[in-house]
Design a protein around this motif. Structure first.
Motif, short mmCIF file in Angstrom:
data_model
loop_
_atom_site.label_atom_id
_atom_site.label_comp_id
_atom_site.label_asym_id
_atom_site.label_seq_id
_atom_site.Cartn_x
_atom_site.Cartn_y
_atom_site.Cartn_z
N UNK A 104 0.98 -1.26 0.13
CA UNK A 104 -0.09 0.01 -0.03
C UNK A 104 0.88 1.23 0.03
N UNK A 105 0.57 2.10 -0.85
CA UNK A 105 1.39 3.37 -0.94
C UNK A 105 0.58 4.62 -1.20
N UNK A 106 0.82 5.82 -0.76
CA UNK A 106 0.11 6.83 -1.04
C UNK A 106 1.14 8.19 -1.08
N UNK A 107 0.74 9.32 -2.12
CA UNK A 107 1.57 10.29 -2.13
C UNK A 107 0.88 11.55 -2.52
N UNK A 108 1.22 12.62 -1.92
CA UNK A 108 0.59 13.90 -2.21
C UNK A 108 1.62 15.09 -2.34
N UNK A 109 2.90 14.60 -2.25
CA UNK A 109 4.24 15.41 -2.50
C UNK A 109 5.34 14.98 -3.10
N UNK A 110 6.20 15.76 -3.61
CA UNK A 110 7.38 15.21 -4.29
C UNK A 110 8.57 16.36 -4.01
N UNK A 111 9.77 15.76 -4.31
CA UNK A 111 10.94 16.49 -4.00
C UNK A 111 11.28 17.35 -5.16
N UNK A 112 11.67 18.64 -4.87
CA UNK A 112 12.08 19.70 -5.92
C UNK A 112 13.52 19.22 -6.17
N UNK A 113 14.02 19.93 -7.22
CA UNK A 113 15.20 19.51 -7.76
C UNK A 113 16.20 19.96 -6.63
N UNK A 114 15.97 21.02 -5.60
CA UNK A 114 16.89 21.40 -4.66
C UNK A 114 16.52 20.53 -3.22
N UNK A 115 15.70 19.39 -3.47
CA UNK A 115 15.64 18.59 -2.26
C UNK A 115 14.33 19.19 -1.44
N UNK A 116 13.69 20.41 -1.46
CA UNK A 116 12.63 20.70 -0.76
C UNK A 116 11.37 20.13 -1.43
N UNK A 117 10.25 19.71 -0.33
CA UNK A 117 9.05 19.18 -0.69
C UNK A 117 7.94 20.26 -1.23
N UNK A 118 7.48 19.78 -2.34
CA UNK A 118 6.19 20.66 -2.88
C UNK A 118 4.99 19.71 -2.97
N UNK A 119 3.97 20.09 -3.92
CA UNK A 119 2.90 19.51 -4.26
C UNK A 119 3.25 18.34 -5.07
N UNK A 120 2.49 17.12 -5.58
CA UNK A 120 2.79 16.23 -6.23
C UNK A 120 3.25 16.60 -7.79
N UNK A 121 2.45 17.79 -8.10
CA UNK A 121 2.89 18.39 -9.50
C UNK A 121 3.27 19.91 -9.00
N UNK A 122 4.77 20.33 -9.18
CA UNK A 122 5.29 21.46 -8.65
C UNK A 122 4.10 22.57 -9.23
N UNK A 123 3.88 23.47 -8.20
CA UNK A 123 3.20 24.92 -8.70
C UNK A 123 3.94 25.41 -10.01
N UNK A 124 3.00 25.83 -10.80
CA UNK A 124 3.05 26.71 -11.90
C UNK A 124 3.10 28.14 -12.00
N UNK A 125 4.20 28.94 -12.18
CA UNK A 125 4.08 30.33 -11.80
C UNK A 125 4.54 31.04 -13.01
N UNK A 126 3.80 32.42 -13.31
CA UNK A 126 4.35 32.94 -14.65
C UNK A 126 4.51 34.36 -14.01
N UNK A 127 5.58 34.82 -14.75
CA UNK A 127 5.96 36.41 -14.16
C UNK A 127 6.12 37.32 -15.32
N UNK A 128 5.95 38.59 -14.86
CA UNK A 128 6.34 39.48 -15.87
C UNK A 128 8.03 39.65 -16.28
N UNK A 129 8.01 40.72 -17.16
CA UNK A 129 9.70 40.97 -17.38
C UNK A 129 10.38 41.45 -15.99
N UNK A 130 9.63 42.09 -14.98
CA UNK A 130 10.10 42.66 -13.75
C UNK A 130 10.15 41.61 -12.81
N UNK A 131 9.79 40.45 -12.96
CA UNK A 131 9.90 39.54 -11.93
C UNK A 131 8.55 39.30 -10.96
N UNK A 132 7.66 40.10 -11.25
CA UNK A 132 6.46 40.31 -10.60
C UNK A 132 5.58 39.03 -11.08
N UNK A 133 4.93 38.21 -9.93
CA UNK A 133 3.98 37.12 -10.54
C UNK A 133 2.73 37.57 -10.88
#
Length: 455
Positions: A104-133
């Motif tokens: 039996x296994x369950x999952x709702x998280x994943x390790x990011x490339x830097x080792x930090x945990x996040x959601x099973x699918x990493x959040x998707x963020x879009x920013x403008x040219x000035x870096x504002x989300x």
């Protein structure tokens, strides 16, 4: 790789065979109790008194039961002589093994490339040219399932065991998407996930499906091969396993595939033929009555390339909206026109390497094992005439190089001491670190194994 539970394999096999022989020995009594055999067989004196004059009664030749018990005695003596231990030990010649594993296994998280945990699918963020989300999307994926593994092996010789392993899985995964807007997009009146769906639909991408369920057991990949124990001494035992996986497991529907963020469906198989090579070693020092076994193992898996279906639900982006989003600094280039992509593309799962180290101790009534595992997976290779499609898949960060580390503990009660003629083990696995990999927590295995003398 054939003898699964730590330490007591030789004595376990001996007692299982004894239990099997004892069961056969009880059969005449059981039949008598059911009225199928006389409870009191006639004595020699009775036979003498009723024989006709001149008739000589001869002693009957040994029956099948005598032959079978002699056969069992021979197998018990051979198992004791082999002194099987550790992960490299094999079934003795002429013994058939059946092993069943429930996981039996369950999952709702994943390790990011830097080792930090996040959601099973990493959040998707879009920013403008000035870096504002401008927009943040969290799909909030989660899933759970059960796996049933049946392993059939046979002692072709004392050190060579061919085997066949068949797996079934029952899986359910879901998405619960949320979205938030900022900057210029918030100024345009965009507020929640429903607004996001309208936006991405206009940019040519469908909203992701939110549920996947196998609705019962499904085939996973079939594995077959041979395990060997080419060196076996009183303190050291060495072995190798060579096997192939056949792509019998299900591959995600491309329009519901988690790899494309179009839904929560996971692959239940690799999709490709795979080759596995395992090298293992056991060390059983003489101190403490040979109760400790130290084991090490290295697994290498190679995957061949195969054709995978391309999603077919992309539509042409609205050019006016793309121009408007470009004007406010939104990266609309991540929403290319994919209406003319080919129906298939080439997909090569990354090669994997697993390193395992463990120690087990036999405490008479229970065996306990501790194991550390490290797994490395190379990046999946994607080959498509559409460079935009390849870029889109890689941007989701689900197919890149990965690694994981975990600890596990095995508890194997000595079921033979209480008269149960099988082996039993319970394994709990705990993830401790990783990168770009799914966090399976909890993950629990229950293993049982039976032995049957065949020839």
């Amino acid at each position: 790789m054939c003898v699964i539970l730590p330490s007591r394999a030789a004595r376990a096999l001996v007692v299982v065979l004894i239990a099997f022989a004892a069961w056969v020995a009880d059969a005449p009594v059981a039949l008598a109790q059911k009225g199928q055999l006389p409870v009191n067989a006639p004595s020699a004196e009775d036979l003498e008194s009723i024989k006709p004059p001149g008739l000589i009664l001869e002693k009957a030749a040994p029956d099948w039961f005598d032959s079978f018990t002699a056969f069992i005695d021979k197998k018990i003596a051979r198992a004791e002589e082999l002194d099987i231990y550790g992960n490299t030990g094999q079934l003795p010649e002429g013994i058939f093994g059946i092993k069943y594993t429930f996981r039996y296994l369950a999952a709702n998280q994943r390790f990011l490339e830097d080792g930090q945990k996040t959601s099973l699918i990493p959040p998707i963020s879009f920013r403008d040219g000035d870096g504002n989300e401008l927009v943040n999307i969290d799909l909030n994926g989660k899933g759970s399932g059960t796996v049933h593994i049946f392993n059939f092996s046979v002692g072709l010789t004392d050190w060579i065991n061919p085997f066949l392993e068949i797996q079934f899985a029952d899986v359910r995964t879901t998405l619960e998407p949320t979205a938030s807007f900022g900057g210029a997009l918030a100024g345009l009146g965009l507020e929640d996930y429903e607004d996001l769906v309208k936006l991405i639909n206009a940019l040519g991408r469908p909203a992701p499906n939110e549920i996947f369920d196998t609705n019962g057991l499904e085939f996973e990949d079939i594995q077959t091969g041979v395990s060997t124990n080419w060196y076996h001494g009183p303190e050291w035992s060495l072995g190798n396993t060579f096997s192939m996986f056949f792509p019998t497991g299900g591959i995600a529907d491309p329009n519901n595939d988690i790899n494309f963020a179009l839904g929560p469906e996971l692959d239940r198989g690799s999709g490709a033929y795979q080759l596995l090579f395992v090298s293992a070693a056991d060390f059983r020092p003489a101190f403490f009555g040979k109760r400790f076994v130290f084991s090490a193992e290295c697994d290498y898996k190679y995957s061949f390339t195969y054709n995978r279906k391309t999603p077919s639900t992309f539509t042409a982006p609205n050019p006016v909206l793309k121009a408007l989003l470009d004007a406010v600094g939104f990266e609309s280039s991540l929403f290319p026109d994919l209406t003319d992509i080919p129906p298939t593309f080439r997909w090569t799962p990354g090669q994997t390497v697993d390193l395992l180290g463990s120690v087990s101790v036999d405490l008479d009534w229970v065996g306990i094992g501790l194991q550390y595992g490290y797994s490395y997976g190379a990046e999946t290779q994607i080959d498509s005439p559409s460079a935009e499609f390849v870029e889109l898949v890689k941007a989701l960060e689900l197919t890149g190089q990965s690694s994981s580390q975990g600890l596990s503990i095995t508890v194997a009660p000595n079921t033979l001491k209480v008269g149960l003629p099988f082996l039993l083990g319970v394994i709990y696995e705990y993830p401790i670190a990783g990168s770009n990999s799914i966090v399976f927590d909890p993950s629990v295995r229950v293993i049982t194994q039976f032995f049957i003398p065949a020839w």
